[in-house]
Write a protein that holds these residues in place. Structure first.
Motif, PDB file in Angstrom:
ATOM      1  N   ARG A  70      40.679  52.825  46.255  1.00  0.00           N
ATOM      2  CA  ARG A  70      39.848  52.393  45.100  1.00  0.00           C
ATOM      3  C   ARG A  70      40.450  52.992  43.736  1.00  0.00           C
ATOM      4  O   ARG A  70      40.201  52.213  42.701  1.00  0.00           O
ATOM      5  N   ALA A  71      40.483  54.487  44.023  1.00  0.00           N
ATOM      6  CA  ALA A  71      41.109  54.610  42.437  1.00  0.00           C
ATOM      7  C   ALA A  71      42.079  54.044  42.002  1.00  0.00           C
ATOM      8  O   ALA A  71      42.368  53.574  40.807  1.00  0.00           O
ATOM      9  N   ALA A  72      43.213  53.598  42.841  1.00  0.00           N
ATOM     10  CA  ALA A  72      44.316  52.844  42.200  1.00  0.00           C
ATOM     11  C   ALA A  72      43.889  51.408  41.849  1.00  0.00           C
ATOM     12  O   ALA A  72      44.354  50.945  40.653  1.00  0.00           O
ATOM     13  N   ALA A  73      42.913  50.774  42.583  1.00  0.00           N
ATOM     14  CA  ALA A  73      42.552  49.322  42.292  1.00  0.00           C
ATOM     15  C   ALA A  73      41.901  49.359  40.949  1.00  0.00           C
ATOM     16  O   ALA A  73      42.042  48.648  40.068  1.00  0.00           O
ATOM     17  N   GLU A  74      40.897  50.213  40.807  1.00  0.00           N
ATOM     18  CA  GLU A  74      40.275  50.629  39.546  1.00  0.00           C
ATOM     19  C   GLU A  74      41.210  50.772  38.333  1.00  0.00           C
ATOM     20  O   GLU A  74      40.945  50.047  37.391  1.00  0.00           O
ATOM     21  N   ALA A  75      42.142  51.527  38.656  1.00  0.00           N
ATOM     22  CA  ALA A  75      43.075  51.784  37.570  1.00  0.00           C
ATOM     23  C   ALA A  75      43.703  50.462  37.000  1.00  0.00           C
ATOM     24  O   ALA A  75      44.302  50.491  36.123  1.00  0.00           O
ATOM     25  N   ALA A  76      43.950  49.590  38.135  1.00  0.00           N
ATOM     26  CA  ALA A  76      44.863  48.375  37.815  1.00  0.00           C
ATOM     27  C   ALA A  76      43.949  47.164  37.374  1.00  0.00           C
ATOM     28  O   ALA A  76      44.697  46.070  37.456  1.00  0.00           O
ATOM     29  N   LYS A  77      42.669  47.351  37.658  1.00  0.00           N
ATOM     30  CA  LYS A  77      41.608  46.265  37.466  1.00  0.00           C
ATOM     31  C   LYS A  77      41.883  45.292  36.162  1.00  0.00           C
ATOM     32  O   LYS A  77      41.892  44.247  36.246  1.00  0.00           O
ATOM     33  N   ASN A  78      42.085  46.064  35.122  1.00  0.00           N
ATOM     34  CA  ASN A  78      42.164  45.282  33.938  1.00  0.00           C
ATOM     35  C   ASN A  78      40.766  44.486  33.739  1.00  0.00           C
ATOM     36  O   ASN A  78      39.753  44.907  33.889  1.00  0.00           O
ATOM     37  N   ASP A  79      40.911  42.914  33.398  1.00  0.00           N
ATOM     38  CA  ASP A  79      39.787  42.314  33.406  1.00  0.00           C
ATOM     39  C   ASP A  79      39.375  41.505  34.781  1.00  0.00           C
ATOM     40  O   ASP A  79      38.714  40.433  34.794  1.00  0.00           O
ATOM     41  N   GLY A  80      40.039  42.172  35.873  1.00  0.00           N
ATOM     42  CA  GLY A  80      39.884  41.438  37.098  1.00  0.00           C
ATOM     43  C   GLY A  80      38.850  41.996  37.782  1.00  0.00           C
ATOM     44  O   GLY A  80      37.776  42.456  37.285  1.00  0.00           O
ATOM     45  N   GLN A  81      38.655  41.483  39.137  1.00  0.00           N
ATOM     46  CA  GLN A  81      37.553  41.722  39.970  1.00  0.00           C
ATOM     47  C   GLN A  81      38.100  42.459  41.425  1.00  0.00           C
ATOM     48  O   GLN A  81      39.004  41.952  41.752  1.00  0.00           O
ATOM     49  N   ILE A  82      37.428  43.631  41.595  1.00  0.00           N
ATOM     50  CA  ILE A  82      37.887  44.098  42.985  1.00  0.00           C
ATOM     51  C   ILE A  82      37.003  43.619  44.145  1.00  0.00           C
ATOM     52  O   ILE A  82      35.611  43.595  44.166  1.00  0.00           O
ATOM     53  N   VAL A  83      37.729  43.249  45.255  1.00  0.00           N
ATOM     54  CA  VAL A  83      37.005  42.951  46.499  1.00  0.00           C
ATOM     55  C   VAL A  83      37.731  43.433  47.663  1.00  0.00           C
ATOM     56  O   VAL A  83      38.838  43.850  47.602  1.00  0.00           O
TER      57      VAL A  83
END
Length: 219
Positions: free
Chosen positions: A165-178
């Protein structure tokens, strides 16, 4: 023939007729679709049947070993999986057949065509990891950034996978995590638009390549 013998003969004939009818009925019972698919070894020509879509590579109990060498191209679109290492997926079915795809889009195609084949494991790239080629991780526990300015493959909207999740949050930008299930659902929901767009893009590239080839030959 007395009446008793006649009745025994009629009864025996009736029994045989009933037995034959029952046997015939059993023989005529429809084979369920998944039963028919399981008889794949008995079908010599799979063209025009659902069996034409099953993974063609030999069974593989260790698909992650030399994965890109064994599954270099996506069987559904032909794209090079090493080139698209950051979006590739790999499905290991419970019968040890394997589908190595270029993207979540084509992995969804595989799951659609192999309705009765249960995945033993599904793998996606960990884009939070370093290295020239992103390592694969368990897709079903991975997190996907939808959009976020990342490169989309076989889709208008990027679906980029991360192991943490940490990596996904760092790469999220204006996207959405699912999670994986939602990413697959979004893939299916966008399948019609994505497929029409891909077909158009490919037709344009083929036309351009043909023009370039003709110009080259005219020199």
């Amino acid at each position: 023939m007395n009446r008793r013998q006649l009745l025994k003969g009629v009864a025996a004939g009736g029994f045989l007729a009933a037995t034959g009818a029952a046997s015939g009925a059993r023989a005529q019972q429809p084979i369920m679709p998944w039963e028919w698919v399981e008889k794949q070894a008995e079908v010599k020509n799979t063209d025009g049947t659902p069996l034409q879509f099953i993974p063609k590579a030999p069974k593989d109990a260790n698909p992650l070993e030399n994965e890109l060498a064994k599954y270099p191209r996506c069987p559904y679109c032909g794209m090079n999986r090493k080139q698209y290492h950051f979006s590739r997926h790999l499905i290991h079915y419970s019968d040890d057949l394997v589908d190595g795809t270029c993207s979540l889009h084509c992995a969804a195609v595989s799951l659609t065509l192999n309705l009765d084949r249960v995945p033993k494991a599904i793998y996606a790239p960990d884009n939070g990891a370093g290295g020239e080629v992103k390592p694969l991780t368990n897709a079903e526990t991975a997190l996907y950034v939808i959009g976020g300015g990342h490169q989309a493959v076989m889709s208008k909207t990027a679906k980029t996978s991360f192991a943490s999740r940490a990596a996904a949050e760092a790469a999220k930008n204006d996207g959405q995590i699912v999670g994986f299930d939602e990413a697959v659902k979004l893939t299916y929901l966008g399948m019609a638009e994505d497929t029409m767009r891909i077909r158009g893009n490919r037709a344009e590239k083929r036309r351009k390549a043909a023009e370039d080839k003709a110009k080259e030959q005219a020199k």
